[in-house]
Design a protein around this motif. Sequence first.
Motif, PDB file in Angstrom:
ATOM      1  N   LEU A   1       0.850  -1.193   0.000  1.00 49.53           N
ATOM      2  CA  LEU A   1       0.000   0.000   0.000  1.00 49.53           C
ATOM      3  C   LEU A   1       0.887   1.245   0.000  1.00 49.53           C
ATOM      4  CD1 LEU A   1      -2.185  -1.383   2.830  1.00 49.53           C
ATOM      5  CD2 LEU A   1      -3.137  -0.845   0.612  1.00 49.53           C
ATOM      6  N   PRO A   2       0.658   2.189  -0.920  1.00 46.21           N
ATOM      7  CA  PRO A   2       1.471   3.422  -0.925  1.00 46.21           C
ATOM      8  C   PRO A   2       1.198   4.261   0.319  1.00 46.21           C
ATOM      9  CG  PRO A   2      -0.332   3.591  -2.502  1.00 46.21           C
ATOM     10  CD  PRO A   2      -0.344   2.178  -1.992  1.00 46.21           C
ATOM     11  N   LEU A   3       2.249   4.884   0.834  1.00 47.71           N
ATOM     12  CA  LEU A   3       2.145   5.795   1.980  1.00 47.71           C
ATOM     13  C   LEU A   3       2.213   7.218   1.448  1.00 47.71           C
ATOM     14  CD1 LEU A   3       4.657   4.055   4.416  1.00 47.71           C
ATOM     15  CD2 LEU A   3       2.171   3.914   4.478  1.00 47.71           C
ATOM     16  N   GLN A   4       1.118   7.950   1.560  1.00 47.59           N
ATOM     17  CA  GLN A   4       1.116   9.325   1.092  1.00 47.59           C
ATOM     18  C   GLN A   4       0.612  10.257   2.183  1.00 47.59           C
ATOM     19  OE1 GLN A   4      -0.236   7.738  -2.158  1.00 47.59           O
ATOM     20  NE2 GLN A   4      -2.179   7.004  -1.366  1.00 47.59           N
ATOM     21  N   ALA A   5       1.302  11.367   2.306  1.00 53.61           N
ATOM     22  CA  ALA A   5       0.959  12.375   3.318  1.00 53.61           C
ATOM     23  C   ALA A   5       1.622  13.677   2.920  1.00 53.61           C
ATOM     24  CB  ALA A   5       1.424  11.946   4.713  1.00 53.61           C
ATOM     25  N   GLY A   6       1.015  14.776   3.340  1.00 56.64           N
ATOM     26  CA  GLY A   6       1.582  16.085   3.043  1.00 56.64           C
ATOM     27  C   GLY A   6       1.682  16.367   1.562  1.00 56.64           C
ATOM     28  N   GLY A   7       0.794  15.747   0.737  1.00 54.72           N
ATOM     29  CA  GLY A   7       0.797  16.010  -0.694  1.00 54.72           C
ATOM     30  C   GLY A   7       1.884  15.284  -1.458  1.00 54.72           C
ATOM     31  N   ARG A   8       2.564  14.303  -0.851  1.00 55.65           N
ATOM     32  CA  ARG A   8       3.611  13.575  -1.573  1.00 55.65           C
ATOM     33  C   ARG A   8       3.600  12.115  -1.144  1.00 55.65           C
ATOM     34  NH1 ARG A   8       8.623  13.844   1.593  1.00 55.65           N
ATOM     35  NH2 ARG A   8       8.220  14.926   3.561  1.00 55.65           N
ATOM     36  N   LEU A   9       4.191  11.276  -1.984  1.00 58.79           N
ATOM     37  CA  LEU A   9       4.262   9.858  -1.712  1.00 58.79           C
ATOM     38  C   LEU A   9       5.544   9.572  -0.941  1.00 58.79           C
ATOM     39  CD1 LEU A   9       3.129   7.152  -4.146  1.00 58.79           C
ATOM     40  CD2 LEU A   9       5.086   6.730  -2.698  1.00 58.79           C
ATOM     41  N   LEU A  10       5.389   9.094   0.302  1.00 53.90           N
ATOM     42  CA  LEU A  10       6.552   8.898   1.173  1.00 53.90           C
ATOM     43  C   LEU A  10       7.206   7.542   0.986  1.00 53.90           C
ATOM     44  CD1 LEU A  10       5.137  10.301   4.535  1.00 53.90           C
ATOM     45  CD2 LEU A  10       6.404  11.503   2.770  1.00 53.90           C
ATOM     46  N   GLY A  11       6.413   6.521   0.708  1.00 57.32           N
ATOM     47  CA  GLY A  11       6.971   5.180   0.647  1.00 57.32           C
ATOM     48  C   GLY A  11       5.862   4.162   0.510  1.00 57.32           C
ATOM     49  N   VAL A  12       6.023   3.014   1.203  1.00 57.26           N
ATOM     50  CA  VAL A  12       5.076   1.918   1.018  1.00 57.26           C
ATOM     51  C   VAL A  12       4.983   1.106   2.302  1.00 57.26           C
ATOM     52  CG1 VAL A  12       6.846   0.368   0.087  1.00 57.26           C
ATOM     53  CG2 VAL A  12       4.459   0.007  -0.525  1.00 57.26           C
ATOM     54  N   LEU A  13       3.796   0.546   2.540  1.00 51.63           N
ATOM     55  CA  LEU A  13       3.530  -0.391   3.622  1.00 51.63           C
ATOM     56  C   LEU A  13       3.192  -1.729   2.987  1.00 51.63           C
ATOM     57  CD1 LEU A  13       2.649  -1.333   6.530  1.00 51.63           C
ATOM     58  CD2 LEU A  13       0.401  -0.354   6.000  1.00 51.63           C
ATOM     59  N   LYS A  14       3.890  -2.799   3.403  1.00 48.93           N
ATOM     60  CA  LYS A  14       3.632  -4.129   2.857  1.00 48.93           C
ATOM     61  C   LYS A  14       3.224  -5.065   3.981  1.00 48.93           C
ATOM     62  CE  LYS A  14       5.494  -7.691  -0.219  1.00 48.93           C
ATOM     63  NZ  LYS A  14       6.671  -8.159  -0.966  1.00 48.93           N
ATOM     64  N   ILE A  15       2.158  -5.844   3.727  1.00 49.45           N
ATOM     65  CA  ILE A  15       1.574  -6.734   4.729  1.00 49.45           C
ATOM     66  C   ILE A  15       1.538  -8.138   4.159  1.00 49.45           C
ATOM     67  CG2 ILE A  15      -0.412  -7.066   6.261  1.00 49.45           C
ATOM     68  CD1 ILE A  15      -1.275  -4.194   5.452  1.00 49.45           C
ATOM     69  N   GLY A  16       1.789  -9.138   5.024  1.00 49.06           N
ATOM     70  CA  GLY A  16       1.731 -10.529   4.605  1.00 49.06           C
ATOM     71  C   GLY A  16       0.807 -11.350   5.474  1.00 49.06           C
ATOM     72  N   TRP A  17       0.030 -12.245   4.828  1.00 51.01           N
ATOM     73  CA  TRP A  17      -0.860 -13.169   5.535  1.00 51.01           C
ATOM     74  C   TRP A  17      -0.391 -14.596   5.292  1.00 51.01           C
ATOM     75  CZ3 TRP A  17      -2.558  -8.725   3.295  1.00 51.01           C
ATOM     76  CH2 TRP A  17      -3.373  -7.877   4.059  1.00 51.01           C
ATOM     77  N   ALA A  18      -0.412 -15.392   6.353  1.00 49.02           N
ATOM     78  CA  ALA A  18       0.009 -16.788   6.209  1.00 49.02           C
ATOM     79  C   ALA A  18      -0.980 -17.562   5.353  1.00 49.02           C
ATOM     80  CB  ALA A  18       0.151 -17.435   7.588  1.00 49.02           C
ATOM     81  N   ALA A  19      -2.277 -17.272   5.505  1.00 48.78           N
ATOM     82  CA  ALA A  19      -3.313 -17.960   4.740  1.00 48.78           C
ATOM     83  C   ALA A  19      -3.683 -17.140   3.513  1.00 48.78           C
ATOM     84  CB  ALA A  19      -4.548 -18.192   5.612  1.00 48.78           C
ATOM     85  N   ARG A  20      -4.209 -17.827   2.520  1.00 49.69           N
ATOM     86  CA  ARG A  20      -4.678 -17.165   1.296  1.00 49.69           C
ATOM     87  C   ARG A  20      -5.841 -16.234   1.643  1.00 49.69           C
ATOM     88  NH1 ARG A  20      -4.842 -18.760  -4.319  1.00 49.69           N
ATOM     89  NH2 ARG A  20      -6.759 -18.088  -5.345  1.00 49.69           N
ATOM     90  N   ARG A  21      -5.795 -15.012   1.104  1.00 49.97           N
ATOM     91  CA  ARG A  21      -6.804 -14.024   1.487  1.00 49.97           C
ATOM     92  C   ARG A  21      -7.136 -13.111   0.313  1.00 49.97           C
ATOM     93  NH1 ARG A  21      -8.530 -12.055   6.411  1.00 49.97           N
ATOM     94  NH2 ARG A  21      -9.628 -10.067   6.290  1.00 49.97           N
ATOM     95  N   ASP A  22      -8.441 -12.895   0.148  1.00 53.46           N
ATOM     96  CA  ASP A  22      -8.937 -11.917  -0.812  1.00 53.46           C
ATOM     97  C   ASP A  22      -9.918 -11.032  -0.063  1.00 53.46           C
ATOM     98  OD1 ASP A  22      -9.769 -10.435  -2.903  1.00 53.46           O
ATOM     99  OD2 ASP A  22     -10.805 -12.036  -3.968  1.00 53.46           O
ATOM    100  N   PRO A  23      -9.507  -9.835   0.382  1.00 56.78           N
ATOM    101  CA  PRO A  23     -10.342  -9.083   1.311  1.00 56.78           C
ATOM    102  C   PRO A  23     -11.569  -8.481   0.640  1.00 56.78           C
ATOM    103  CG  PRO A  23      -8.477  -7.772   0.644  1.00 56.78           C
ATOM    104  CD  PRO A  23      -8.277  -9.140   0.048  1.00 56.78           C
ATOM    105  N   ALA A  24     -12.586  -8.263   1.461  1.00 57.89           N
ATOM    106  CA  ALA A  24     -13.777  -7.545   1.018  1.00 57.89           C
ATOM    107  C   ALA A  24     -13.423  -6.073   0.825  1.00 57.89           C
ATOM    108  CB  ALA A  24     -14.883  -7.704   2.066  1.00 57.89           C
ATOM    109  N   PRO A  25     -14.262  -5.321   0.084  1.00 57.93           N
ATOM    110  CA  PRO A  25     -13.983  -3.881  -0.112  1.00 57.93           C
ATOM    111  C   PRO A  25     -13.826  -3.114   1.184  1.00 57.93           C
ATOM    112  CG  PRO A  25     -15.682  -4.618  -1.636  1.00 57.93           C
ATOM    113  CD  PRO A  25     -15.420  -5.766  -0.716  1.00 57.93           C
ATOM    114  N   ALA A  26     -14.579  -3.510   2.231  1.00 58.56           N
ATOM    115  CA  ALA A  26     -14.455  -2.799   3.505  1.00 58.56           C
ATOM    116  C   ALA A  26     -13.064  -2.983   4.091  1.00 58.56           C
ATOM    117  CB  ALA A  26     -15.518  -3.307   4.493  1.00 58.56           C
TER     118      ALA A  26
END
Length: 814
Positions: A244-269
């Motif tokens: 997920l891109p990290l954006q704040a103050g009108g600019r892109l700062l970096g990225v957040l990456k998350i890992g799940w042990a199980a297979r996952r396809d999240p709902a829109p919420a």
Amino acid sequence: MDGERFESRSGPELEATVDRLRTELEGVRTAMRTRAVIEQAKGVLVERLGCGPEQAFAELVRRSQDENRKLVQIAADLVAAAAPPPAGREAPVEPPVGDAAESPVGGEAESPVGGGAGAPVPSGAEDEAALAARFHLAAAALATVTGPDEIAEHLHRTALGPLGAQALVLAVREPDGALRLVGAHGVTARRRSQWQRIPPHLRLPLTEAVRTGRPVWVIDRQEFAARYPERTDDLVPGTTVCALPLQAGGRLLGVLKIGWAARRDPAPAVAAHLAALADLAADTLLRLPGPPPSAASSAPPPDVLDPAGAPWFRAVLDGLLDPVLLLRTVRDRDGKVTDLRVEHANATTVDLAGRSAAELRGRRLTELYPGMVASGTFERLRTAAADGTPYRGEAERYVETVAGSARASAMTVQAAPLQDGLLLTWRAHDERDRRIAQLAQTGRLARVGTWEWHPGERRITCSDGVPQLFGAPTGTVGLDPRAALDAVVPADRDAVRAAARALLDGRTAVTADFAVRAADGQRNLRALGEAARADDGRLLALSGVVQDVTPWRRAEQALSDTRDRLADQRRRTEDEQRAVRALQQALMHAPAGRPVPGFDTAARYLPAERERKVGGDWYELLDLPDGTVLLAVGDVSGHGLPAATAMSQLRYALRGIAYDGTPPGQLLDRLDRMLCHQRADHIAAVTVARLDPRTGHVAWARAGQLPPVLIHAGTARTLDPPPGLVLGVTPRAHRPTAELRLAPGDTLLIHTDGLVERRGTGTDLGTARLLRACTDYRAAPDPAGLLDHLLRRLGGPNPFDDICLLAVRRHDDA
């Protein structure tokens, strides 16, 4: 004694004390992380229950005990229901850096939730209320963090762990597009060390999220292998990963990456929840003091400690137009600065001796520039490096001898401290080049060019751009006099010929304004010329300047047109204001019936001071056939003739309805239905009262107006207001009628909000000032004197709103 005391507390007792203190410290840290959510929940309960903070906290405790849940979870649910999390931010549009501009596999855009073979089954509908509660818990926890590792830890503990995530990392983008790992949770130290810096050309979910500014999902390892065949391992462990891109103050700062042990396809919420968490992490990174620490420790990363060794820093220096040297100090055994060594020189560096960057690197200043040592500049630079202070040199003449030949130039040298050394730059000031550059800049900015003609020449010599002013193609050298005259519009050609003859006949200076044909219509030019003659009177040359004054001419025309429109608007506005004032004065001074027996009455109307427009405020004092008296004060929205017209319609409609004895509340309801039926484009606030002079009985109702003020026995208070919506909103509103009895000596004051409201202060403060002013009035019991006193005390007229007041006082012997 201290040693004996320490001995007496060693062993199990000391271990128990340390354990207790550690537990208390952890409890304090937990309380700091959850305090914000609990305080916000208390505020929600205070608003809902109308209680105090202590009772709100007691209610939280009771709910926690009844539901057998932690108090902070109860608080988070309340806050989530009252304040849903914000939506994720749109990514800023930024150009890609380096090879990161390559398109994804197959050249197709990424879906926010990834692709892959087969559509994975969602992992279950997530409770949006629970997601919102976790967001607020995360926000409260992140408010107390001191570093990126704590951000990762608290994100996992409060929000991502409950979603099944096993690991996450935070990476910030560097100027060259590379990503630097700054925080992680659930990732081994070895893996963090191996992935400390990720080049921008490396194709991974992390770099794709930064390049596209959108979330990147990889559902399983099979899809990962298909999309990134060159990668056999990944920074974040797991079956499903999301960047997920990290954006704040009108600019892109970096990225957040998350890992799940199980297979996952999240709902829109869940996807929206993760985007909001990424924005929260970005805001927290910006809040942290100083540069983000490295992933391995709290110390700054190597390229912050030593930017000269960082490729991105050298790339920045190479992009500068002026020469730049990065100098390192050379110290003796005692630590004293004895010299400065060139650590790096940018690509544009060429010194006075003609040496390039490669020839300067690694050499000392005393060796390279002995003339700088002799002039004292080196000593000033050495002192600046030793003290860590900037050096701002003045323009000086530098002389260096190279291969027995002296070379000199006027230069300005400046330096700024950088780590253990200086960042040095200089700018040469060759007089001729400097003046040429200044003249070129002046001509470009002022749209001015030069021209010159000598007798016998067939063309006029011009500076760059002048032929194009006369319609010549780009690149044309010089100007044909006949072609230039043909470009002048016919109406101005005689004036141009006359100016040329005046110069040829001996006039020293001539100015001519004329227009020439252009692609966008025509251009306005101004030419100034003078003649140069020999001592015997012979003509040597004609020269001068020509300026494109089209923008000024157009601005003058636009200004003239604007003045005309403003004058016309001013005349129409003055006519309208005179009509409105005449209408309002006629309405205000219309016959209002006989004097009220047993009562003194007074009214005042003051238009707004700064608006310079008459508004829709009005009052009514009318005796009715049944012996009662109608009292009313109203305020129609807007200013000018429309507001005054609406005011007159409303006032006369009120008079007509009041004659049949209708109670004030029903009277206002009828007026409301009339306004709504007419689909009027204005609303109105009105207070209506029906006074019986024989008994002092008053029945009153209001529609959005402030309640009247009652002055009894020298004390003023506002009447308890019955509910009443402003007129013109809905025909179904109901306004009840309130009643009171005026005792002998009582005064009833009805007013519009312009009396108490001022910009920057609330109505409550203005009402309090009004009540004090009423109480302080000690003059003769005269309503007119009271109203004048109130206007003086409260600062009438109001700069931005009209003021209307109506006061009735019952005689002492009534």
